[in-house]
Design a protein around this motif. Structure first.
Motif, PDB file in Angstrom:
ATOM      1  N   SER A 192       0.820  -1.173   0.073  1.00  0.00           N
ATOM      2  CA  SER A 192      -0.047   0.066   0.145  1.00  0.00           C
ATOM      3  C   SER A 192       0.945   1.356  -0.102  1.00  0.00           C
ATOM      4  CB  SER A 192      -0.893   0.011   1.299  1.00  0.00           C
ATOM      5  OG  SER A 192      -1.615  -1.059   1.404  1.00  0.00           O
ATOM      6  N   SER A 204      -4.151  -1.533  -0.112  1.00  0.00           N
ATOM      7  CA  SER A 204      -5.306  -0.583  -0.042  1.00  0.00           C
ATOM      8  C   SER A 204      -6.231  -0.162  -1.101  1.00  0.00           C
ATOM      9  CB  SER A 204      -4.875   0.732   1.037  1.00  0.00           C
ATOM     10  OG  SER A 204      -6.153   1.014   1.398  1.00  0.00           O
ATOM     11  N   GLN A 208      -0.325  14.453   7.149  1.00  0.00           N
ATOM     12  CA  GLN A 208      -1.671  14.973   7.463  1.00  0.00           C
ATOM     13  C   GLN A 208      -1.726  16.293   7.722  1.00  0.00           C
ATOM     14  OE1 GLN A 208      -3.408  15.893  10.245  1.00  0.00           O
ATOM     15  NE2 GLN A 208      -5.443  15.419   9.682  1.00  0.00           N
ATOM     16  N   GLY A 242       0.733   3.398  -2.911  1.00  0.00           N
ATOM     17  CA  GLY A 242       0.392   4.871  -2.480  1.00  0.00           C
ATOM     18  C   GLY A 242       1.382   6.137  -2.871  1.00  0.00           C
ATOM     19  N   SER A 277     -12.042   6.854   1.652  1.00  0.00           N
ATOM     20  CA  SER A 277     -11.263   6.994   2.925  1.00  0.00           C
ATOM     21  C   SER A 277     -12.127   6.085   4.259  1.00  0.00           C
ATOM     22  CB  SER A 277     -11.173   8.418   3.316  1.00  0.00           C
ATOM     23  OG  SER A 277     -10.613   9.169   2.526  1.00  0.00           O
ATOM     24  N   ILE A 291      -7.902   2.243  -1.375  1.00  0.00           N
ATOM     25  CA  ILE A 291      -7.850   3.653  -1.707  1.00  0.00           C
ATOM     26  C   ILE A 291      -6.833   4.378  -2.911  1.00  0.00           C
ATOM     27  CG2 ILE A 291      -6.034   4.196  -0.055  1.00  0.00           C
ATOM     28  CD1 ILE A 291      -9.299   6.459  -0.115  1.00  0.00           C
ATOM     29  N   VAL A 317      -6.696  10.825   3.881  1.00  0.00           N
ATOM     30  CA  VAL A 317      -6.042   9.380   3.685  1.00  0.00           C
ATOM     31  C   VAL A 317      -4.846   9.184   4.573  1.00  0.00           C
ATOM     32  CG1 VAL A 317      -4.684   7.694   2.017  1.00  0.00           C
ATOM     33  CG2 VAL A 317      -6.671   9.399   1.144  1.00  0.00           C
ATOM     34  N   ASP A 318      -4.077  10.063   4.828  1.00  0.00           N
ATOM     35  CA  ASP A 318      -3.008   9.924   6.034  1.00  0.00           C
ATOM     36  C   ASP A 318      -3.705  10.068   7.276  1.00  0.00           C
ATOM     37  OD1 ASP A 318      -0.016   9.993   4.990  1.00  0.00           O
ATOM     38  OD2 ASP A 318      -1.281  11.265   3.440  1.00  0.00           O
ATOM     39  N   ILE A 353      -5.591  14.028   0.020  1.00  0.00           N
ATOM     40  CA  ILE A 353      -4.949  12.580   0.500  1.00  0.00           C
ATOM     41  C   ILE A 353      -4.357  13.012   1.875  1.00  0.00           C
ATOM     42  CG2 ILE A 353      -3.233  10.979  -0.308  1.00  0.00           C
ATOM     43  CD1 ILE A 353      -4.124  11.206  -3.054  1.00  0.00           C
ATOM     44  N   TRP A 406     -13.391  11.975  -2.244  1.00  0.00           N
ATOM     45  CA  TRP A 406     -12.336  10.979  -1.242  1.00  0.00           C
ATOM     46  C   TRP A 406     -12.984  10.503  -0.003  1.00  0.00           C
ATOM     47  CZ3 TRP A 406      -7.868   9.008  -2.987  1.00  0.00           C
ATOM     48  CH2 TRP A 406      -7.191   9.412  -4.240  1.00  0.00           C
ATOM     49  N   MET A 411     -11.533   2.541   3.880  1.00  0.00           N
ATOM     50  CA  MET A 411      -9.877   1.962   4.029  1.00  0.00           C
ATOM     51  C   MET A 411      -9.953   1.069   5.439  1.00  0.00           C
ATOM     52  SD  MET A 411      -7.517   5.466   3.544  1.00  0.00           S
ATOM     53  CE  MET A 411      -6.079   4.419   4.239  1.00  0.00           C
TER      54      MET A 411
END
Ligand code: FAQ
Length: 335
Positions: free
Chosen positions: A65, A129, A183, A69, A216, A131, A149-150, A145, A212, A219
């Motif tokens: 991932s 993953s 993040q 990613g 998300s 995502i 995502v993070d 993201i 997203w 995930m």
């Protein structure tokens, strides 16, 4: 034919437990006691085969991932709007590559080689993953993201710092620190666009959030009652918090962050439930999740093709490294 009756080892899908020697039973009792006491399991320690397999499965999927990613955001390095954003994005994408490498190393301590893991990825047998099978259509996707995502990755990965397998737990400590920076940079980039940007930039951010948000929250994996690996992984201290609980924590945290940002989360059923002290949320499209996990998301083929191409393009580096190592061997032996 009659010897089939002697096959006591328990085949795949066979619920019977394999017959164990007295020695193995003692080892297993000791292992369970160590898990119960919260001790770390280290590479040379005895461990049940299923524990080893579960870890290789989860850690290798995690490593895949990280390196898959790198692709959606890597797509924007040449188009970052300023030098500062480009430098941040370059560092972030490199960090994700580094995470993949720590994780492959952690999985290798369990006796599976990196070549075996990469072969499973390149032949489509291994998962990564869901995502990362969605496209990054605008610059705002890069910020989203980072934020979502993070953010989801941290929520899932902080409890893994207490995983019972030492090398995985230790790798996760550094990874989580870096994910935290990722993040924040994503959130800060979105905040800048929302506070100082044009109307077009603000609607670009909202559009990215709309696309997203649902992927998300997928995930975290299937709901607990449809998660075949959770119960055993939690008993062994590989997973510390369930898929649904982590998803709920992430949703609760994101609602407040969305308010500060000035964006709307695309779920009309999202509302505070005073009784539960959590946010209720709408129905997740699990058909879409399984379609993506099964290889039929918007970018699955493109992502896999990019990884295979990178592997093939790197063949000369592997060959050169091996040739150099062979050349050094006589020196090493002589010394
Ligand atoms: N996508 O029984 P469970 C990141 C599979 S890193 C695809 O609940 P488990 C950093 C699952 O493998 C993101 N497949 O499974 C970054 C299983 O299939 P299997 C990755 C999924 O293992 C940020 C089946 O469904 N993080 O984002 C997914 O107990 C930005 C049944 O599920 C990790 O890997 C999914 N979303 O729980 C990089 C963290 N969910 O193997 C670049 C470590 C489930 O039986 C940019 N992993 N499946 O054939 C975990 O915590 C767990 O493995 C879960 C799944 C929670 C992902």
């Amino acid at each position: 034919m009659y010897t089939q009756a002697m096959d006591t080892m328990g085949k795949d899908g066979d619920a019977r437990k394999p017959v164990r020697s007295a020695d193995e039973m003692v080892q297993e009792e000791r292992f369970e006691a160590r898990i119960a006491a919260g001790d770390f399991v280290e590479p040379k320690d005895w461990m049940p085969e299923h524990y080893r397999k579960t870890l290789v499965r989860q850690i290798s999927q995690h490593a895949h991932s990280e390196i898959v990613g790198m692709l959606p955001e890597g797509n924007w390095i040449t188009r970052a709007p300023t030098l500062k954003r480009k430098a941040i994005l370059l560092a972030k994408v490199q960090d994700e590559g580094g995470h993949g490498l720590y994780l492959y190393s952690a999985a290798e301590t369990l006796g599976t080689s990196r070549d075996q893991m990469l072969d499973a990825l390149h032949t489509g047998k291994a998962k990564y993953s869901s995502i990362f099978n969605y496209p990054t259509l605008t610059w705002a996707d890069v910020g989203v993201i980072g934020w979502l995502v993070d953010g989801a990755a941290i929520m899932n990965q902080v409890p893994i710092c207490r995983c019972s397998y030492g090398p995985y737990a230790r790798a996760m400590i550094r990874i989580c620190r870096e994910e935290s920076f990722h993040q924040r940079q994503g959130y800060e980039s979105l905040l800048t666009m929302m506070e100082k940007g044009t109307d077009a930039q603000r609607s670009m951010v909202q559009d990215a959030v709309n696309r997203w948000w649902w992927p998300s929250i997928m995930m975290f994996g299937p709901p607990d009652d449809q998660s075949p690996n959770s119960a055993q992984s939690m008993r062994w201290g590989i997973k510390r918090v369930s898929n649904d609980e982590l998803r709920q924590r992430f949703i609760d945290a994101s609602v407040e962050q969305a308010k500060l940002l000035g964006v709307t989360l695309p779920d009309p059923d999202l509302k505070w439930n005073a009784e539960r002290q959590h946010h209720d949320f709408g129905k997740i499209d699990w058909d879409e999740f399984w379609r993506v996990v099964g290889g039929n998301g918007p970018c699955n083929r493109e992502r896999l093709a990019a990884r295979v191409q990178a592997w093939e393009d790197g063949a000369w580096v592997r060959e050169a490294a091996l040739a150099y190592a062979r050349k050094q061997e006589p020196h090493a032996q002589a010394a």
